[in-house]
Design a protein around this motif. Structure first.
Motif, mmCIF file in Angstrom:
data_model
loop_
_atom_site.group_PDB
_atom_site.id
_atom_site.type_symbol
_atom_site.label_atom_id
_atom_site.label_comp_id
_atom_site.label_asym_id
_atom_site.label_seq_id
_atom_site.Cartn_x
_atom_site.Cartn_y
_atom_site.Cartn_z
ATOM 1 N N UNK A 25 42.352 18.631 89.659
ATOM 2 C CA UNK A 25 41.713 19.759 88.985
ATOM 3 C C UNK A 25 40.197 19.629 89.028
ATOM 4 N N UNK A 26 39.510 20.765 89.166
ATOM 5 C CA UNK A 26 38.057 20.745 89.060
ATOM 6 C C UNK A 26 37.562 22.098 88.551
ATOM 7 N N UNK A 27 36.379 22.070 87.975
ATOM 8 C CA UNK A 27 35.751 23.301 87.502
ATOM 9 C C UNK A 27 34.241 23.173 87.677
ATOM 10 N N UNK A 28 33.634 24.218 88.204
ATOM 11 C CA UNK A 28 32.191 24.273 88.417
ATOM 12 C C UNK A 28 31.560 25.029 87.239
ATOM 13 N N UNK A 29 30.507 24.443 86.667
ATOM 14 C CA UNK A 29 29.813 25.063 85.538
ATOM 15 C C UNK A 29 28.371 25.381 85.918
ATOM 16 N N UNK A 30 27.839 26.535 85.491
ATOM 17 C CA UNK A 30 26.420 26.831 85.718
ATOM 18 C C UNK A 30 25.565 26.169 84.637
ATOM 19 N N UNK A 31 25.746 24.859 84.513
ATOM 20 C CA UNK A 31 25.070 24.068 83.477
ATOM 21 C C UNK A 31 24.477 22.826 84.130
ATOM 22 N N UNK A 32 23.268 22.477 83.738
ATOM 23 C CA UNK A 32 22.638 21.287 84.296
ATOM 24 C C UNK A 32 23.388 20.022 83.900
ATOM 25 N N UNK A 33 23.883 20.010 82.655
ATOM 26 C CA UNK A 33 24.624 18.855 82.134
ATOM 27 C C UNK A 33 26.084 19.257 81.948
ATOM 28 N N UNK A 34 26.988 18.435 82.408
ATOM 29 C CA UNK A 34 28.417 18.737 82.285
ATOM 30 C C UNK A 34 28.794 18.858 80.811
ATOM 31 N N UNK A 35 29.517 19.899 80.436
ATOM 32 C CA UNK A 35 29.875 20.112 79.038
ATOM 33 C C UNK A 35 30.822 19.041 78.508
ATOM 34 N N UNK A 36 30.682 18.767 77.202
ATOM 35 C CA UNK A 36 31.553 17.807 76.528
ATOM 36 C C UNK A 36 32.506 18.496 75.567
ATOM 37 N N UNK A 37 32.243 19.789 75.280
ATOM 38 C CA UNK A 37 33.114 20.566 74.410
ATOM 39 C C UNK A 37 32.957 22.047 74.764
ATOM 40 N N UNK A 57 36.217 31.274 85.700
ATOM 41 C CA UNK A 57 36.314 30.840 84.308
ATOM 42 C C UNK A 57 37.542 30.027 83.986
ATOM 43 N N UNK A 58 38.091 29.318 84.943
ATOM 44 C CA UNK A 58 39.284 28.511 84.705
ATOM 45 C C UNK A 58 39.301 27.356 85.699
ATOM 46 N N UNK A 59 40.317 26.507 85.557
ATOM 47 C CA UNK A 59 40.424 25.357 86.437
ATOM 48 C C UNK A 59 40.833 25.772 87.839
ATOM 49 N N UNK A 60 40.206 25.164 88.820
ATOM 50 C CA UNK A 60 40.672 25.270 90.198
ATOM 51 C C UNK A 60 41.548 24.058 90.475
ATOM 52 N N UNK A 61 42.524 24.220 91.352
ATOM 53 C CA UNK A 61 43.450 23.111 91.580
ATOM 54 C C UNK A 61 43.783 22.971 93.062
ATOM 55 N N UNK A 62 44.183 21.766 93.408
ATOM 56 C CA UNK A 62 44.579 21.450 94.772
ATOM 57 C C UNK A 62 46.099 21.359 94.846
ATOM 58 N N UNK A 63 46.626 21.417 96.051
ATOM 59 C CA UNK A 63 48.065 21.299 96.263
ATOM 60 C C UNK A 63 48.332 20.252 97.330
#
Length: 453
Positions: A373-385, A416-422
């Motif tokens: 699973x991965x998710x890209x955020x438009x944030x300089x620092x990865x969110x913690x909550x 706005x959700x998790x991307x996933x691999x198969x």
């Protein structure tokens, strides 16, 4: 094929059939779809078929699928062992009022793999699994209220969804989470029996659970909340959750409907959480509708024993139907430790690659996730909550642009959700993801300069 599809998308005529179908759909569905989670920008992509890691839409465009029906299809589309098993089964019937041997097979697999699942009950969806897990906690403890994490998604049960769509007020966030109903007309009593906690907030967790301990039946937690940001749980938060819940006799429910794909034994085992109940779904159905509630034998007795009326009656016309049972068992049997290891390695390559591109370009993005699973955020620092991951209007626009760019490149990236691999993905698919992101940053930088002129 991919280049042709991309060119057609850029020409603006590539989705005419999808547009036509959406216009037809609007005459029979309230908003033209049957799921609120269907992405419309400005209309959905209608799928014709799936081919392994790829989708082909009704207009002939081919896309690498990073949604996989919201992380369900861990083997991608048309996984042959499942298809063959289901075709064989269909000749002998699809569902019965009586039990079949097939349900025992899937249950035995799950209880053998997942430490917290000593006994199992099958239902038809993740929403049902969470709902009955909450009801089981109430029946076991005799208490009505639940605690849950702010912003996390747990399906469509009134108490499970209250607090999943909270947003800051005009003066910003309230220091303590405030329950917001998921829809207009929600009974006021729902808010009275739902207590919100902030993810990774150890102090708030202890305070919140102790203050309502006499009414709390359970704490509902996704070990890595997807919709809320796909953040890692801090070890201290997991430890405090276990200790505090045990102190007050509050059951811990792990919602692993999505995150069971994080490992052979699931997500709780990965992060050191020892739940009393687990809600599962998605990958355990092999592409067919399913949900499961598992847990300690003592707690699961609320569903019934040999000599007593159940404290919690549970049934369902399609619960434990043989099609879902067979498909799920075959799909899960293929998820060996080696298969999980390969997926984890591929997920690590995607996340590391995205972070390397971000660092090289000094771009205001970050990446969260684990395993496949991965998710890209438009944030300089990865969110913690959840509050860290919440998108402003400007950030929302940026993510929409990124989703469109990926689409034009031949990649379906969930918004706005998790991307996933198969498991059917290969290294070239990883390269395509990284190339699409790198090209997006380059293109959006140029567009930003043009917008500023």
């Amino acid at each position: 094929m991919l280049v042709q599809a991309t060119n057609r998308l850029q020409q603006g005529s590539a989705r005419s059939r999808s547009k036509h179908l959406f216009n037809r759909a609007k005459a029979v569905f309230p908003d033209g779809t049957t799921r609120a989670t269907v992405e419309k920008d400005p209309f959905p992509i209608y799928v014709q078929r799936g081919e392994g890691a790829y989708l082909v839409d009704v207009d002939g465009n081919r896309f690498l699928d990073l949604n996989n029906n919201f992380t369900t299809l861990i083997h991608g589309h048309g996984f042959e062992p499942v298809s063959e098993a289901v075709v064989d089964l269909l000749r002998s019937g699809t569902c019965f009022a009586n039990p079949t041997e097939h349900e025992i097979g899937l249950a035995a697999l799950l209880t053998a793999r997942i430490p917290a699942m000593e006994r199992v009950r099958f239902v038809n969806s993740g929403t049902e699994a969470v709902m009955f897990a909450i009801k089981a906690a109430r029946a076991f403890t005799g208490r009505p209220a639940i605690a849950r994490i702010e912003g996390a998604y747990h399906g469509a049960y009134d108490w499970a969804e209250a607090g999943q769509s909270v947003s800051p007020g005009k003066d910003g966030w309230d220091p303590s989470p405030v329950v917001a109903p998921a829809y207009r007309g929600t009974p006021a009593s729902v808010a009275e029996d739902v207590h919100l906690l902030r993810f990774n907030d150890v102090e708030g967790l202890e305070k919140g659970l102790s203050a309502a301990s006499d009414r709390l039946a359970c704490v509902l937690i996704d070990p890595m909340p997807s919709r809320a940001g796909l953040m890692h749980p801090e070890p201290a938060f997991i430890e405090t959750l276990s200790e505090t819940a045990s102190k007050y006799g509050i059951l811990v429910i792990a919602d692993e409907v999505l995150n069971l794909r994080q490992g052979y034994a699931g997500a709780s085992a990965r992060y050191g959480l020892e739940p009393d109940l687990i809600a599962a779904g998605k990958i355990i159905g092999g592409g067919f509708p399913i949900g499961a509630i598992g847990g300690r034998e003592e707690v699961m007795r609320v569903f019934g024993t040999d000599d007593a009326k159940p404290l919690l009656p549970q049934g369902g016309t399609f619960s434990a139907n043989p099609v879902s049972m067979v498909a799920g068992r075959v799909a899960m049997e293929a998820m060996t430790p080696d298969a999980f290891d390969r997926l984890h390695a591929m997920g690590g390559r995607v996340r590391d690659g995205l972070r390397a591109i971000i660092a090289r370009r000094d771009a205001p993005f970050s990446v969260t996730g684990a395993a496949s699973l991965f998710r890209i955020h438009p944030k300089q620092v990865a969110p913690a909550e959840y509050r860290d991951a919440y998108l402003s209007a400007e950030e929302t626009s940026l993510m929409r642009r990124m989703s469109r760019h990926f689409l034009e490149t031949g990649v379906l990236l969930p918004y706005g959700a998790a991307a996933c691999l198969s498991t059917v993905m290969v290294n070239n698919d990883v390269d395509l993801i990284l190339r699409a992101f790198d090209n997006f940053l380059d293109a959006d930088t140029q567009s930003g300069k043009e917008r500023a002129q």
